[in-house]
Design a protein around this motif. Sequence first.
Motif, PDB file in Angstrom:
ATOM      1  N   LEU A   1       0.833  -1.204   0.000  1.00 19.54           N
ATOM      2  CA  LEU A   1       0.000   0.000   0.000  1.00 19.54           C
ATOM      3  C   LEU A   1       0.867   1.254   0.000  1.00 19.54           C
ATOM      4  O   LEU A   1       0.608   2.214  -0.737  1.00 19.54           O
ATOM      5  CB  LEU A   1      -0.932  -0.003   1.216  1.00 19.54           C
ATOM      6  N   PHE A   2       1.921   1.243   0.807  1.00 18.79           N
ATOM      7  CA  PHE A   2       2.854   2.371   0.834  1.00 18.79           C
ATOM      8  C   PHE A   2       3.461   2.597  -0.548  1.00 18.79           C
ATOM      9  O   PHE A   2       3.524   3.725  -1.049  1.00 18.79           O
ATOM     10  CB  PHE A   2       3.966   2.118   1.851  1.00 18.79           C
TER      11      PHE A   2
ATOM     12  N   SER B   1       6.120   6.490   7.603  1.00 14.01           N
ATOM     13  CA  SER B   1       4.923   7.332   7.656  1.00 14.01           C
ATOM     14  C   SER B   1       5.194   8.731   7.106  1.00 14.01           C
ATOM     15  O   SER B   1       4.303   9.368   6.555  1.00 14.01           O
ATOM     16  CB  SER B   1       4.413   7.449   9.102  1.00 14.01           C
ATOM     17  N   LEU B   2       6.428   9.237   7.287  1.00 12.89           N
ATOM     18  CA  LEU B   2       6.741  10.626   6.929  1.00 12.89           C
ATOM     19  C   LEU B   2       6.447  10.958   5.465  1.00 12.89           C
ATOM     20  O   LEU B   2       5.806  11.986   5.190  1.00 12.89           O
ATOM     21  CB  LEU B   2       8.206  10.934   7.263  1.00 12.89           C
ATOM     22  N   PRO B   3       6.889  10.157   4.486  1.00 17.04           N
ATOM     23  CA  PRO B   3       6.582  10.503   3.087  1.00 17.04           C
ATOM     24  C   PRO B   3       5.082  10.630   2.817  1.00 17.04           C
ATOM     25  O   PRO B   3       4.650  11.464   2.023  1.00 17.04           O
ATOM     26  CB  PRO B   3       7.189   9.338   2.294  1.00 17.04           C
ATOM     27  N   LEU B   4       4.287   9.790   3.488  1.00 18.49           N
ATOM     28  CA  LEU B   4       2.844   9.839   3.286  1.00 18.49           C
ATOM     29  C   LEU B   4       2.242  11.090   3.924  1.00 18.49           C
ATOM     30  O   LEU B   4       1.295  11.686   3.392  1.00 18.49           O
ATOM     31  CB  LEU B   4       2.198   8.574   3.868  1.00 18.49           C
ATOM     32  N   GLN B   5       2.793  11.493   5.085  1.00 18.57           N
ATOM     33  CA  GLN B   5       2.326  12.726   5.716  1.00 18.57           C
ATOM     34  C   GLN B   5       2.672  13.936   4.855  1.00 18.57           C
ATOM     35  O   GLN B   5       1.864  14.853   4.691  1.00 18.57           O
ATOM     36  CB  GLN B   5       2.942  12.854   7.112  1.00 18.57           C
ATOM     37  N   VAL B   6       3.887  13.927   4.273  1.00 20.08           N
ATOM     38  CA  VAL B   6       4.308  15.008   3.375  1.00 20.08           C
ATOM     39  C   VAL B   6       3.394  15.060   2.146  1.00 20.08           C
ATOM     40  O   VAL B   6       3.061  16.136   1.636  1.00 20.08           O
ATOM     41  CB  VAL B   6       5.781  14.814   2.946  1.00 20.08           C
ATOM     42  N   ALA B   7       2.978  13.870   1.686  1.00 18.94           N
ATOM     43  CA  ALA B   7       2.102  13.795   0.508  1.00 18.94           C
ATOM     44  C   ALA B   7       0.652  14.089   0.849  1.00 18.94           C
ATOM     45  O   ALA B   7      -0.201  14.111  -0.050  1.00 18.94           O
ATOM     46  CB  ALA B   7       2.222  12.413  -0.126  1.00 18.94           C
ATOM     47  N   GLY B   8       0.343  14.297   2.129  1.00 12.38           N
ATOM     48  CA  GLY B   8      -1.028  14.586   2.538  1.00 12.38           C
ATOM     49  C   GLY B   8      -1.904  13.357   2.657  1.00 12.38           C
ATOM     50  O   GLY B   8      -3.130  13.464   2.748  1.00 12.38           O
ATOM     51  N   GLN B   9      -1.286  12.177   2.657  1.00 11.99           N
ATOM     52  CA  GLN B   9      -2.038  10.918   2.780  1.00 11.99           C
ATOM     53  C   GLN B   9      -1.983  10.423   4.228  1.00 11.99           C
ATOM     54  O   GLN B   9      -1.433   9.363   4.528  1.00 11.99           O
ATOM     55  CB  GLN B   9      -1.449   9.873   1.821  1.00 11.99           C
TER      56      GLN B   9
ATOM     57  N   TRP C   1      -4.245   9.249   6.224  1.00 12.04           N
ATOM     58  CA  TRP C   1      -4.959   8.006   6.568  1.00 12.04           C
ATOM     59  C   TRP C   1      -4.088   6.789   6.279  1.00 12.04           C
ATOM     60  O   TRP C   1      -4.098   5.813   7.031  1.00 12.04           O
ATOM     61  CB  TRP C   1      -6.275   7.923   5.796  1.00 12.04           C
ATOM     62  N   VAL C   2      -3.308   6.867   5.185  1.00 13.15           N
ATOM     63  CA  VAL C   2      -2.400   5.753   4.872  1.00 13.15           C
ATOM     64  C   VAL C   2      -1.274   5.690   5.905  1.00 13.15           C
ATOM     65  O   VAL C   2      -0.840   4.610   6.300  1.00 13.15           O
ATOM     66  CB  VAL C   2      -1.812   5.902   3.447  1.00 13.15           C
ATOM     67  N   ALA C   3      -0.813   6.873   6.355  1.00 14.36           N
ATOM     68  CA  ALA C   3       0.232   6.909   7.385  1.00 14.36           C
ATOM     69  C   ALA C   3      -0.228   6.185   8.647  1.00 14.36           C
ATOM     70  O   ALA C   3       0.549   5.464   9.290  1.00 14.36           O
ATOM     71  CB  ALA C   3       0.600   8.349   7.711  1.00 14.36           C
ATOM     72  N   GLY C   4      -1.508   6.350   9.005  1.00 19.03           N
ATOM     73  CA  GLY C   4      -2.059   5.644  10.168  1.00 19.03           C
ATOM     74  C   GLY C   4      -2.062   4.141   9.961  1.00 19.03           C
ATOM     75  O   GLY C   4      -1.767   3.370  10.879  1.00 19.03           O
ATOM     76  N   VAL C   5      -2.394   3.709   8.731  1.00 23.84           N
ATOM     77  CA  VAL C   5      -2.387   2.273   8.419  1.00 23.84           C
ATOM     78  C   VAL C   5      -0.966   1.722   8.504  1.00 23.84           C
ATOM     79  O   VAL C   5      -0.738   0.595   8.971  1.00 23.84           O
ATOM     80  CB  VAL C   5      -2.981   2.026   7.014  1.00 23.84           C
ATOM     81  N   ILE C   6       0.011   2.534   8.062  1.00 22.23           N
ATOM     82  CA  ILE C   6       1.412   2.116   8.113  1.00 22.23           C
ATOM     83  C   ILE C   6       1.843   1.871   9.567  1.00 22.23           C
ATOM     84  O   ILE C   6       2.552   0.902   9.875  1.00 22.23           O
ATOM     85  CB  ILE C   6       2.331   3.181   7.470  1.00 22.23           C
TER      86      ILE C   6
END
Length: 465
Positions: free
Chosen positions: A199-200, A294-302, A304-309
């Motif tokens: 998913l990441f 999680s950081l790249p997903l937070q930077v990308a504004g995702q 919810w995916v960061a939480g799943v990670i």
Amino acid sequence: MNQSLFRKKNIRDLLDGQPKGSALKKELGPFDLTMLGIGAIIGTGIFVLTGTGALTAGPGLIISFVIAGLACLFAALSYAEFASTVPIAGSVYTYTYTTLGEFIAFIIGWDLVLEYLLAVSAVSVGWSGYFQSLLAGFGLHIPTALTAAPGTIEGTTTYFNLPAFLIVMLITFLLSIGVRESKRVNNIMVIIKVAVVLLFIVVAAGYVKPANWDPFMPFGFDGVFAAAALVFFAFIGFDAISSAAEETKNPKRDLPIGILSSLFICTVLYVVVSAIMTGVVPFAQFEGVAHPISLPLQVAGQNWVAGVIDLGAILGMTTVMLVMLYGQTRVMFSMSRDGLMPPVLSKVHKKYQTPFAATWIFGLIAGLMGALISLDELAKLVNIGTLSAFVLVSIAVIVLRYKQPDLPRAFRCPAVPLIPILAILFCGFLILQLGATTWIRFIIWLLIGVVIYFVYSRKHSKLNQ
């Protein structure tokens, strides 16, 4: 005395049937072994150490993972030959006992205690951090005194890392009641965490900026090599598959499949993830980040995916602890059955068919270490122990090919002695990248083992009788 130190177990006697003493129940197939390997490999390395590795190597972390993966591949081919030839519990300890002699076998068994036991303790601390972060997301908080090893956090005294202790106790319980139950839990968690990693990759790939890969090696090859010695921790675990030899239904076929397939899958995932994360976020921004995936997903504004990670990280670390503690108990089981450790460690439970006492003894030790000790240097200590084991198993393959060339081998390591020599060189090079403090602690640990061998093990050895 020289003869007694280097007396060897006879391989053909071992292969004539189950080894003398207790025997374990056969429950594992090739899929289970592959899941066991992935369960051990994908954990702290990908969810925590990728950030530290990026700071050391920059985008060149990709090469660091390839170097560490090659060192493991060369060693894995040697492991696969031995595991299929001598399908007995004990991993490299048993292989060394049959080729290099009792004293060296004991030392490498003692070395594996360092690898597996400290790996469980170290990962339990990382697991505790992710778990507390997850609880905080729901507005729940554990009393600060029970969140970390004895010390001070923001002016508040801590005494005991309760989550770290409890997760090791839960895993110990699972392992003590049977391999079948443990493998089911492991397989489910491995499938979930691989799905999380995929998913990441799918989500973050769309946010990669190639400009972030320039410069590719900001610290040159020195940084890449130093990162390779560190992220080697991310590959530890495939060797634990060989400890399951005696519980494998068709070890001559299934063990090589499990070892090589799990290593290949994890190496590909590591390289892809490290390329994407350094492509989304400039490597310098990983400074002080405890959740680098999680950081790249937070930077990308995702978010919810960061939480799943984060949830995937919790499951990932759980399976690492499960497989490492499993490997620990099986090595001790084998050493005890040979008389080198007290007999209670090889006693099999009548109902559960597991080394029940050994599982709880080492589970409690690992749990208490994770709860009471700050483990900053553990990754390096675990690495030096594992690299030493890889060197010895590679030497053992060459020795056995020379001394017993006609021994039936279900899987043959290609290009012997070239591949084992490459494993020795790669692993030896990575050992040299570790600091002096790590070497001193490792030598102290080995000296303690030498004392135990001469005081207890040599006299009680079954070969001595």
